[in-house]
Scaffold this motif. Structure first.
Motif, PDB file in Angstrom:
ATOM      1  N   LEU A 100     126.929  68.461 -46.352  1.00  0.00           N
ATOM      2  CA  LEU A 100     127.428  68.316 -44.981  1.00  0.00           C
ATOM      3  C   LEU A 100     128.655  67.404 -44.920  1.00  0.00           C
ATOM      4  CD1 LEU A 100     124.112  68.032 -42.939  1.00  0.00           C
ATOM      5  CD2 LEU A 100     125.723  69.954 -42.979  1.00  0.00           C
ATOM      6  N   ALA A 101     128.740  66.444 -45.835  1.00  0.00           N
ATOM      7  CA  ALA A 101     129.884  65.529 -45.866  1.00  0.00           C
ATOM      8  C   ALA A 101     131.078  66.135 -46.587  1.00  0.00           C
ATOM      9  CB  ALA A 101     129.484  64.218 -46.516  1.00  0.00           C
ATOM     10  N   GLY A 102     130.902  67.326 -47.143  1.00  0.00           N
ATOM     11  CA  GLY A 102     132.033  67.999 -47.773  1.00  0.00           C
ATOM     12  C   GLY A 102     131.951  68.162 -49.281  1.00  0.00           C
ATOM     13  N   ASN A 103     130.884  67.725 -49.902  1.00  0.00           N
ATOM     14  CA  ASN A 103     130.743  67.896 -51.350  1.00  0.00           C
ATOM     15  C   ASN A 103     130.104  69.256 -51.615  1.00  0.00           C
ATOM     16  OD1 ASN A 103     130.249  67.801 -54.076  1.00  0.00           O
ATOM     17  ND2 ASN A 103     129.208  65.817 -54.040  1.00  0.00           N
ATOM     18  N   ALA A 104     130.926  70.246 -51.949  1.00  0.00           N
ATOM     19  CA  ALA A 104     130.436  71.612 -52.150  1.00  0.00           C
ATOM     20  C   ALA A 104     129.574  71.738 -53.401  1.00  0.00           C
ATOM     21  CB  ALA A 104     131.614  72.571 -52.225  1.00  0.00           C
ATOM     22  N   PHE A 105     129.698  70.805 -54.349  1.00  0.00           N
ATOM     23  CA  PHE A 105     128.952  70.902 -55.608  1.00  0.00           C
ATOM     24  C   PHE A 105     127.598  70.185 -55.571  1.00  0.00           C
ATOM     25  CE2 PHE A 105     133.404  71.409 -56.965  1.00  0.00           C
ATOM     26  CZ  PHE A 105     133.292  72.660 -57.550  1.00  0.00           C
ATOM     27  N   ALA A 106     127.288  69.476 -54.501  1.00  0.00           N
ATOM     28  CA  ALA A 106     126.042  68.726 -54.405  1.00  0.00           C
ATOM     29  C   ALA A 106     124.804  69.617 -54.577  1.00  0.00           C
ATOM     30  CB  ALA A 106     125.979  67.950 -53.099  1.00  0.00           C
ATOM     31  N   PRO A 107     124.730  70.802 -53.930  1.00  0.00           N
ATOM     32  CA  PRO A 107     123.552  71.650 -54.155  1.00  0.00           C
ATOM     33  C   PRO A 107     123.427  72.134 -55.607  1.00  0.00           C
ATOM     34  CG  PRO A 107     124.643  72.288 -52.137  1.00  0.00           C
ATOM     35  CD  PRO A 107     125.537  71.305 -52.835  1.00  0.00           C
ATOM     36  N   LEU A 108     124.558  72.369 -56.265  1.00  0.00           N
ATOM     37  CA  LEU A 108     124.527  72.782 -57.669  1.00  0.00           C
ATOM     38  C   LEU A 108     123.941  71.665 -58.540  1.00  0.00           C
ATOM     39  CD1 LEU A 108     125.260  74.874 -59.826  1.00  0.00           C
ATOM     40  CD2 LEU A 108     127.508  73.782 -59.957  1.00  0.00           C
ATOM     41  N   PHE A 109     124.369  70.434 -58.295  1.00  0.00           N
ATOM     42  CA  PHE A 109     123.825  69.305 -59.047  1.00  0.00           C
ATOM     43  C   PHE A 109     122.345  69.088 -58.727  1.00  0.00           C
ATOM     44  CE2 PHE A 109     128.358  67.995 -59.343  1.00  0.00           C
ATOM     45  CZ  PHE A 109     128.456  68.057 -60.723  1.00  0.00           C
ATOM     46  N   ALA A 110     121.945  69.319 -57.492  1.00  0.00           N
ATOM     47  CA  ALA A 110     120.533  69.187 -57.132  1.00  0.00           C
ATOM     48  C   ALA A 110     119.689  70.234 -57.864  1.00  0.00           C
ATOM     49  CB  ALA A 110     120.357  69.322 -55.627  1.00  0.00           C
TER      50      ALA A 110
END
Length: 163
Positions: free
Chosen positions: A48-58
């Protein structure tokens, strides 16, 4: 963990050695759910804050965590069995497997130091209880000493009665 199982007639004693477990299976599942759930929550906030790769790392974190917890659980399934009968001492590395050590109790030596417990006979050695805590290894040494002494006394009595 050391389980001492004896035959009702006292003819055999079996020691079942297992590594201690900190958590039950259900607790491992709950631990996995809490850790991955919190990671996915943080990843969602990052997305939500703009990090598009966060779900991939999760997702990557969840897979690595699942593999690590599975490895820890499987390491807790190890087991050793030591059988002491008047005519034989046997060590089985897994339940139902074939023995890796077999010798007459009279010829078995117990070799123990701060880190290892070994049974030796005729130039062969086998380490037992490597996954036990130091206090449990000391208890294993005391139990094996008692069982080997009792087995040797029994063998000597049988030898004397045959003469």
């Amino acid at each position: 963990m050391i389980e001492v199982l004896s035959a009702p007639d006292g003819s055999m004693t079996q020691l079942r050695l297992r590594p201690p477990r900190a958590l039950a299976a259900r607790q491992f599942v709950v631990l996995f759910a809490v850790l991955t759930g919190s990671m996915w929550l943080v990843a969602g906030l990052g997305w939500l804050a703009g990090n598009a790769f966060a779900p991939l790392f999760a997702l990557l974190y969840s897979l690595v965590l699942a593999a690590a917890l599975r490895a820890v659980w499987r390491s807790g399934e190890r087991q050793e069995e030591i059988r002491v009968v008047p005519a034989c001492v046997e060590v089985f590395p897994t339940a139902g497997g074939s023995p890796v050590f077999r010798a007459h109790p009279h010829w078995v030596r117990l070799l123990a130091d701060d880190e290892r417990v070994r049974l030796a006979s005729s130039g062969r050695q086998v380490e037992v209880g490597s996954f036990l805590a130091p206090a449990e290894r000391q208890r294993l040494v005391e139990t094996l000493e008692r069982l080997l002494a009792a087995s040797n006394d029994g063998n000597r009595r049988h030898q004397r009665s045959r003469q």
